[in-house]
Design a protein around this motif. Structure first.
Motif, PDB file in Angstrom:
ATOM      1  N   ASP A  35       0.821  -1.205   0.000  1.00 48.69           N
ATOM      2  CA  ASP A  35       0.000   0.000   0.000  1.00 48.69           C
ATOM      3  C   ASP A  35       0.863   1.267   0.000  1.00 48.69           C
ATOM      4  O   ASP A  35       0.326   2.368   0.136  1.00 48.69           O
ATOM      5  CB  ASP A  35      -0.921   0.006   1.231  1.00 48.69           C
ATOM      6  CG  ASP A  35      -1.982  -1.085   1.149  1.00 48.69           C
ATOM      7  OD1 ASP A  35      -2.145  -1.655   0.047  1.00 48.69           O
ATOM      8  OD2 ASP A  35      -2.609  -1.393   2.173  1.00 48.69           O
ATOM      9  N   PHE A  71       2.678   2.576   2.130  1.00 51.76           N
ATOM     10  CA  PHE A  71       2.411   3.356   3.335  1.00 51.76           C
ATOM     11  C   PHE A  71       3.542   4.316   3.655  1.00 51.76           C
ATOM     12  O   PHE A  71       3.317   5.467   4.035  1.00 51.76           O
ATOM     13  CB  PHE A  71       2.178   2.393   4.510  1.00 51.76           C
ATOM     14  CG  PHE A  71       1.860   3.068   5.809  1.00 51.76           C
ATOM     15  CD1 PHE A  71       0.542   3.372   6.155  1.00 51.76           C
ATOM     16  CD2 PHE A  71       2.863   3.425   6.708  1.00 51.76           C
ATOM     17  CE1 PHE A  71       0.246   3.995   7.348  1.00 51.76           C
ATOM     18  CE2 PHE A  71       2.568   4.055   7.905  1.00 51.76           C
ATOM     19  CZ  PHE A  71       1.252   4.333   8.217  1.00 51.76           C
ATOM     20  N   THR A 112       3.218   7.466   1.461  1.00 51.70           N
ATOM     21  CA  THR A 112       2.149   8.400   1.798  1.00 51.70           C
ATOM     22  C   THR A 112       2.369   9.047   3.152  1.00 51.70           C
ATOM     23  O   THR A 112       1.955  10.172   3.383  1.00 51.70           O
ATOM     24  CB  THR A 112       0.782   7.691   1.785  1.00 51.70           C
ATOM     25  OG1 THR A 112       0.905   6.485   2.534  1.00 51.70           O
ATOM     26  CG2 THR A 112       0.343   7.383   0.379  1.00 51.70           C
ATOM     27  N   HIS A 113       3.041   8.311   4.087  1.00 50.46           N
ATOM     28  CA  HIS A 113       3.228   8.875   5.417  1.00 50.46           C
ATOM     29  C   HIS A 113       4.663   9.277   5.710  1.00 50.46           C
ATOM     30  O   HIS A 113       4.988   9.579   6.855  1.00 50.46           O
ATOM     31  CB  HIS A 113       2.718   7.893   6.482  1.00 50.46           C
ATOM     32  CG  HIS A 113       1.231   7.741   6.465  1.00 50.46           C
ATOM     33  ND1 HIS A 113       0.574   6.858   5.648  1.00 50.46           N
ATOM     34  CD2 HIS A 113       0.255   8.409   7.133  1.00 50.46           C
ATOM     35  CE1 HIS A 113      -0.714   6.938   5.830  1.00 50.46           C
ATOM     36  NE2 HIS A 113      -0.952   7.885   6.725  1.00 50.46           N
ATOM     37  N   ASP A 142     -11.512  -4.566   6.339  1.00 52.76           N
ATOM     38  CA  ASP A 142     -11.213  -4.272   4.940  1.00 52.76           C
ATOM     39  C   ASP A 142      -9.763  -4.670   4.718  1.00 52.76           C
ATOM     40  O   ASP A 142      -8.962  -4.658   5.651  1.00 52.76           O
ATOM     41  CB  ASP A 142     -11.392  -2.775   4.652  1.00 52.76           C
ATOM     42  CG  ASP A 142     -11.152  -2.463   3.186  1.00 52.76           C
ATOM     43  OD1 ASP A 142     -12.074  -2.711   2.389  1.00 52.76           O
ATOM     44  OD2 ASP A 142     -10.035  -2.011   2.848  1.00 52.76           O
ATOM     45  N   SER A 152      -7.289  -3.202   3.364  1.00 49.50           N
ATOM     46  CA  SER A 152      -6.324  -2.162   3.697  1.00 49.50           C
ATOM     47  C   SER A 152      -6.773  -1.292   4.864  1.00 49.50           C
ATOM     48  O   SER A 152      -6.328  -0.160   5.019  1.00 49.50           O
ATOM     49  CB  SER A 152      -6.047  -1.284   2.462  1.00 49.50           C
ATOM     50  OG  SER A 152      -5.322  -2.026   1.516  1.00 49.50           O
ATOM     51  N   TYR A 153      -7.635  -1.852   5.704  1.00 49.92           N
ATOM     52  CA  TYR A 153      -8.115  -1.081   6.866  1.00 49.92           C
ATOM     53  C   TYR A 153      -6.956  -0.628   7.746  1.00 49.92           C
ATOM     54  O   TYR A 153      -6.894   0.501   8.201  1.00 49.92           O
ATOM     55  CB  TYR A 153      -9.082  -1.963   7.660  1.00 49.92           C
ATOM     56  CG  TYR A 153      -9.597  -1.308   8.930  1.00 49.92           C
ATOM     57  CD1 TYR A 153     -10.606  -0.333   8.875  1.00 49.92           C
ATOM     58  CD2 TYR A 153      -9.102  -1.671  10.177  1.00 49.92           C
ATOM     59  CE1 TYR A 153     -11.087   0.264  10.022  1.00 49.92           C
ATOM     60  CE2 TYR A 153      -9.572  -1.076  11.344  1.00 49.92           C
ATOM     61  CZ  TYR A 153     -10.563  -0.110  11.257  1.00 49.92           C
ATOM     62  OH  TYR A 153     -11.025   0.470  12.400  1.00 49.92           O
ATOM     63  N   THR A 202      -3.844  -0.013   6.977  1.00 45.92           N
ATOM     64  CA  THR A 202      -2.982   1.047   6.431  1.00 45.92           C
ATOM     65  C   THR A 202      -3.754   2.319   6.131  1.00 45.92           C
ATOM     66  O   THR A 202      -3.212   3.413   6.252  1.00 45.92           O
ATOM     67  CB  THR A 202      -2.273   0.565   5.147  1.00 45.92           C
ATOM     68  OG1 THR A 202      -3.263   0.065   4.239  1.00 45.92           O
ATOM     69  CG2 THR A 202      -1.266  -0.507   5.451  1.00 45.92           C
ATOM     70  N   ASP A 203      -5.019   2.149   5.730  1.00 45.82           N
ATOM     71  CA  ASP A 203      -5.811   3.332   5.358  1.00 45.82           C
ATOM     72  C   ASP A 203      -6.421   4.024   6.566  1.00 45.82           C
ATOM     73  O   ASP A 203      -6.539   5.244   6.602  1.00 45.82           O
ATOM     74  CB  ASP A 203      -6.952   2.927   4.397  1.00 45.82           C
ATOM     75  CG  ASP A 203      -6.422   2.526   3.037  1.00 45.82           C
ATOM     76  OD1 ASP A 203      -5.210   2.742   2.818  1.00 45.82           O
ATOM     77  OD2 ASP A 203      -7.189   1.975   2.227  1.00 45.82           O
ATOM     78  N   THR A 204      -6.853   3.252   7.504  1.00 41.01           N
ATOM     79  CA  THR A 204      -7.633   3.825   8.591  1.00 41.01           C
ATOM     80  C   THR A 204      -6.951   3.689   9.954  1.00 41.01           C
ATOM     81  O   THR A 204      -6.659   4.670  10.637  1.00 41.01           O
ATOM     82  CB  THR A 204      -9.021   3.140   8.665  1.00 41.01           C
ATOM     83  OG1 THR A 204      -9.515   2.974   7.347  1.00 41.01           O
ATOM     84  CG2 THR A 204      -9.986   3.937   9.500  1.00 41.01           C
ATOM     85  N   PRO A 259      -3.185   5.359  10.467  1.00 40.29           N
ATOM     86  CA  PRO A 259      -3.227   6.822  10.333  1.00 40.29           C
ATOM     87  C   PRO A 259      -4.043   7.499  11.432  1.00 40.29           C
ATOM     88  O   PRO A 259      -3.608   8.518  11.987  1.00 40.29           O
ATOM     89  CB  PRO A 259      -3.889   7.030   8.952  1.00 40.29           C
ATOM     90  CG  PRO A 259      -3.566   5.792   8.205  1.00 40.29           C
ATOM     91  CD  PRO A 259      -3.584   4.686   9.207  1.00 40.29           C
ATOM     92  N   GLN A 260      -5.195   6.900  11.773  1.00 36.66           N
ATOM     93  CA  GLN A 260      -6.026   7.489  12.831  1.00 36.66           C
ATOM     94  C   GLN A 260      -5.260   7.561  14.148  1.00 36.66           C
ATOM     95  O   GLN A 260      -5.236   8.581  14.835  1.00 36.66           O
ATOM     96  CB  GLN A 260      -7.276   6.635  13.049  1.00 36.66           C
ATOM     97  CG  GLN A 260      -8.473   7.105  12.233  1.00 36.66           C
ATOM     98  CD  GLN A 260      -9.700   6.268  12.521  1.00 36.66           C
ATOM     99  OE1 GLN A 260      -9.686   5.451  13.446  1.00 36.66           O
ATOM    100  NE2 GLN A 260     -10.736   6.467  11.731  1.00 36.66           N
TER     101      GLN A 260
END
Lengths: 384, 510
Positions: free
Chosen positions: A223, A225, A228-229, A364, A366-367, A369-371, A374-375
């Motif tokens: 992903d 990650f 993006t981060h 999900d 990619s839950y 890495t996506d959520t 990051p949260q």
């Protein structure tokens, strides 16, 4: 060139041949001193003994101020004329000889190589000096502490374990490695990552995300990650080996990157975090260059089952052994008075189940890495 | 003497065979030849009996151990000792050792033969009755010293019997007893039971109910005896085997009461010991109290059982001492093996690091290893004694058969490593390929070298414990046939395969 955007650049040190030579001769001197003392004792009719500082829990001191584990002063005597230690004594002598040979030849060897080099049949018997590598590895660790020399000073290394990708360029034995272009496999972490072997060249990353194992790491890497981060992504294949821990420690201390861990919600995951943060009992003598007291534990947390609304199917029941282990970990002096950790372990025990990082996939693919990560990063919702 | 009996010939427990086997054990002075019925069917019986002069001469000449042999269907129980047991002395009954009926019968007999006074009767027909005591007895039943025995009324006899019981009398003389004797017991057990360790003890004579008796016990341990069963108990009364009603016998109870666990034996709660053990108990007495007329079991008197237990404990202590010593030697032997195995490696490694002479280090360490495990060398004492052993006093009544002791384990001799070959780094492979020139052991070296059992030799054993003290000499003095079995010092040395002084072409070196 990239110098403008480089946020942190470590000093690129050229391998100092002079320094290594000095280090090697110091190590050789230590081996010689140890062997000479035993030879003298033997010739004088005294029982030969090797003194080996104890790598046990009882000889591990929790340095609260520095936040790391340190080795105490207690040492075990390993006499030759004792049925329990006779063979170990012989093995210690053999390995001392092997290491001297390695240093003389200016070569390094793997743990397995050292095992094979010292393995042979005891003259006149059918017995092997070493039967398995499991016998050989602890003897080397014994020698490390007995000589007060580190593994790389003994010219011994372990297998590569763990991987790294991310916004960093390192120099490994003169070869520049761009960790942004490592494909799906990543940069394999060598067991010796000392400044004379690996130098950090260019680093834009803001932090290091360390995950427990390769499968999770693959998810993050696929992903992108780290892109993006803006971070570095590592894993240690379970309990991280020395090379991985040392590298994390160097990233933390030399480049001031925070280390954030995503580990399983089980006693094993808690223990991995504890080792990364404080150091381990068996390597307490190396804590000062391995432990990262500021490492953070992002997850998986005991509360996540409820907070993330996970399915019942992800629960793995705690075994009796898990419960015992969890209580042991909760009683560690560095967790004992840590309210957050007491609550965390208590929460897991009250849940009665453990969860792996992969369990988040039920939400999900990619839950995580996506959520999830990051949260939590944004909320700085982690344990220290 | 010849008796003709008709019966069914059976083997096994309680058979003629067993009876003879046990008789031979308790009567080692006797030579018994058993011709089983199958052989009698053949005609030339007399020729088969080797009891003739030629055979006897051959026996006395031969050096074969006195072991029971079975050849051509004949079972021969040879002599274990060559002197007869002493004859028993006759004594008069002790007043406390008789019953009322017997007292009446004795009085009746006296009236017929002597027609004397009660006063005289008491003194001549009993032991330990002095004139003073006899007078006391007479007045107790209300008669004078001149009252004739025939004038005594039955109620007076009863009174007399009661006074016998209450009066304090010295115990009967015990020289009337003829025990088998420790040496003879050992000889008997040695020929009848194949074991590695034998111990025997004879108690001092004692008295129960006015009857003198003497208890003897012997044990045999190890060797070919089955190790996982209860001990075999063999019982004798006046040298006669008791084959039946074992559990009703006082001796059986005494064996159960003996704390065998203290002697390194297994003993399930309140039972017989378990292990390769034969326990022999003999009661010699002027009157063996059988439980019934069939004379199968000895009645359970406290005095008798106590004596039996004490005799067994004496044997047990010797066994325990032996077993512990054997275990200790075995352990020490293993210990030194371990150390000696590694010393060569250590010396080589130290030499590679420090450059110190490997051979010197090896020898220094070897000397230490040996002095630290000196116990294992005890067996090597020239005269078969273990020098400065605090348990030396316990040697009496023990025989140890060296070649019956099971070997400890097979292992190859450790040879002094070759330090002449280069030990430099990377040279290990070549070192191994180079034929090793063994450091020649000196004479002293060879003697104190660990005794290793050759691969092919099942026996004799390493760490065998020597026949103690003079027993080797004492037991077989009169039995030249014994020497090989009892292993006196002279026969021991060659039985151990020592390190060959010239072992250059020993294939194990490569």
């Amino acid at each position: 060139m990239a110098k403008k955007i480089t946020t942190k650049t470590a000093v690129v040190a050229t391998p100092n041949a002079e320094r290594i030579k000095k280090r090697d001769s110091a190590t050789q001197q230590k081996i010689l001193t140890l062997a000479m003392e035993i030879a003298k004792r033997s010739l004088a009719g005294n029982e030969p003994i090797v003194r080996i500082p104890m790598r046990t829990k009882s000889n591990t001191i929790w340095n609260k101020k520095r936040g790391i584990l340190e080795m105490g002063d207690a040492a075990a005597e390993r006499p030759l004329f004792d049925l329990k230690t006779a063979k170990q004594f012989m093995q210690t002598m053999l390995h001392a000889g092997t290491i001297k040979d390695l240093i003389n030849a200016q070569k390094t060897s793997s743990l397995r190589g050292v095992f094979y080099k010292a393995k042979h049949t005891v003259a006149g018997t059918k017995e092997n000096t070493f039967d398995t590598q499991d016998e050989s590895d602890p003897i080397l660790e014994d020698l490390e502490v007995a000589l007060g020399a580190l593994r790389e000073e003994l010219h011994v290394f372990a297998e590569n374990r763990g991987s790294m990708v991310g916004n960093i360029t390192v120099v490994d034995r003169g070869d520049e490695i761009d960790c942004r272009r490592m494909g799906s496999g990543g940069y394999a972490l060598p067991s010796i990552v000392e400044p004379d072997i690996i130098q950090f060249k260019k680093c834009e990353a803001k932090f290091v995300l360390h995950v427990e194992k390769g499968t999770v790491w693959n998810r993050f890497n696929e992903d992108r990650f780290w892109e993006t981060h803006n971070c570095i992504l590592t894993h240690g294949a379970g309990q991280p080996p020395r090379g991985c821990r040392r590298l994390l420690q160097r990233l933390n201390s030399e480049l001031n990157l925070p280390i954030i861990c995503v580990l399983d919600n089980d006693p094993w995951g808690h223990y991995i975090y504890s080792v990364i943060k404080q150091g381990s009992i068996s390597l307490a003598f190396e804590s000062s260059r391995l432990a990262i007291p500021s490492a953070k534990f992002l997850g998986i947390r005991a509360k996540d089952f409820r907070e993330c609304g996970l399915d019942d199917a992800v629960k793995i029941d705690l075994t009796d052994n898990d419960i015992k282990r969890a209580n042991e970990i909760a009683a560690y002096p560095w967790f004992e008075h840590h309210k957050g950790w007491q609550r965390e372990i208590d929460g897991m025990l009250r849940n009665g189940f453990k969860m792996e990082v992969e369990s988040l996939i039920t939400k999900d693919i990619s839950y995580v890495t996506d959520t999830y990560v990051p949260q939590r990063l944004k909320a700085k919702d982690w344990l220290e | 003497m010849s008796i003709e009996l008709e019966g069914k010939y059976q083997k096994g427990r309680g058979s003629v065979d067993e009876f003879l086997e046990l008789t031979a054990i308790a009567n080692p002075h006797a030579r018994i030849v058993f011709v089983p019925p199958s052989r009698v069917a053949q005609d030339d019986v007399d020729d088969l009996l080797p009891g003739t002069s030629a055979a006897a001469a051959q026996e006395s000449k031969s050096d074969a151990p006195a072991q029971t042999t079975e050849t051509g269907g004949l079972t021969v129980f040879p002599r274990g000792v060559h002197e007869l047991p002493p004859e028993t002395k006759e004594i008069q009954p002790h007043p406390k050792g008789i019953e009322l009926g017997i007292l009446l019968q004795m009085l009746k007999d006296y009236e017929v033969t002597e027609k004397g006074t009660l006063y005289d009767f008491l003194q001549t027909r009993f032991c330990r009755v002095s004139p003073v005591t006899a007078a006391k007895f007479c007045s107790a039943v209300g008669v004078t010293s001149r009252t004739r025995a025939s004038d005594i009324e039955p109620h007076q006899v009863e009174k007399l019997f009661a006074v016998f019981d209450s009066e304090r009398l010295s115990p009967p003389p015990t020289d009337c007893l003829a025990p088998i004797g420790v040496r003879q017991l050992l000889a008997g057990m040695l020929k009848g039971v194949k074991a590695e360790f034998y111990a025997a003890s004879t108690r001092e004579a004692a008295v129960y109910r006015g009857r003198p008796f003497q208890i003897e016990a012997a044990i045999a341990f190890g060797g070919d005896l089955p190790g996982d069963q209860q001990a075999r108990v063999i019982r004798f009364a006046n040298r006669v085997p008791l084959l039946f009603q074992q559990s009703a016998c006082s001796s059986f109870k005494a064996i159960e009461e003996t704390p065998w666990k203290n002697y390194a034996m297994q003993q399930p709660r309140g039972g017989l010991p378990v292990g390769p053990l034969v326990v022999m108990i003999h009661m010699a007495s002027v009157w063996v109290p059988f439980t019934s007329e069939s004379k199968e079991a000895i009645a359970d008197y406290d005095e008798i059982r106590k004596e039996m237990r004490l005799a067994l404990m004496e044997c047990g202590r010797k066994l325990g001492t032996y077993l512990r010593k054997r275990l200790k030697m075995r352990r020490e032997g293993e210990r030194r093996d371990v150390f000696e195995r590694y010393i060569g490696e250590i010396a080589k490694a130290l030499n590679a690091i420090t450059g110190e002479d490997a051979k010197r280090i090896y020898e220094a360490l070897l000397a230490q290893a040996r002095s630290r495990t000196a116990v294992a060398d005890q067996q090597l004492d020239e005269d078969g004694k273990i020098a400065k052993d605090d348990e030396d006093n316990d040697d009496e009544g023990v025989i140890i058969v060296m070649n019956a002791i099971a070997p400890i384990e097979e292992s190859q001799p450790i040879l002094a490593p070759n330090f002449d070959a280069p030990v430099a780094s990377g040279a290990r492979e070549s070192t191994r390929k180079t034929p090793r020139k063994n450091v020649k052991p000196s004479a002293k070296d060879a003697k104190s070298a660990p005794v290793k059992v050759e691969k092919t030799a099942a026996k004799p054993a390493k760490n065998a414990i020597v026949t103690k003290r003079d027993l080797a000499a004492r037991a077989p003095t009169s039995t030249p046939g014994h020497t090989p079995a009892v292993t006196p010092a002279s026969t021991r040395a060659p039985s151990r395969p020592l390190r060959k002084p010239d072992s250059d072409d020993d294939p194990r070196l490569f």
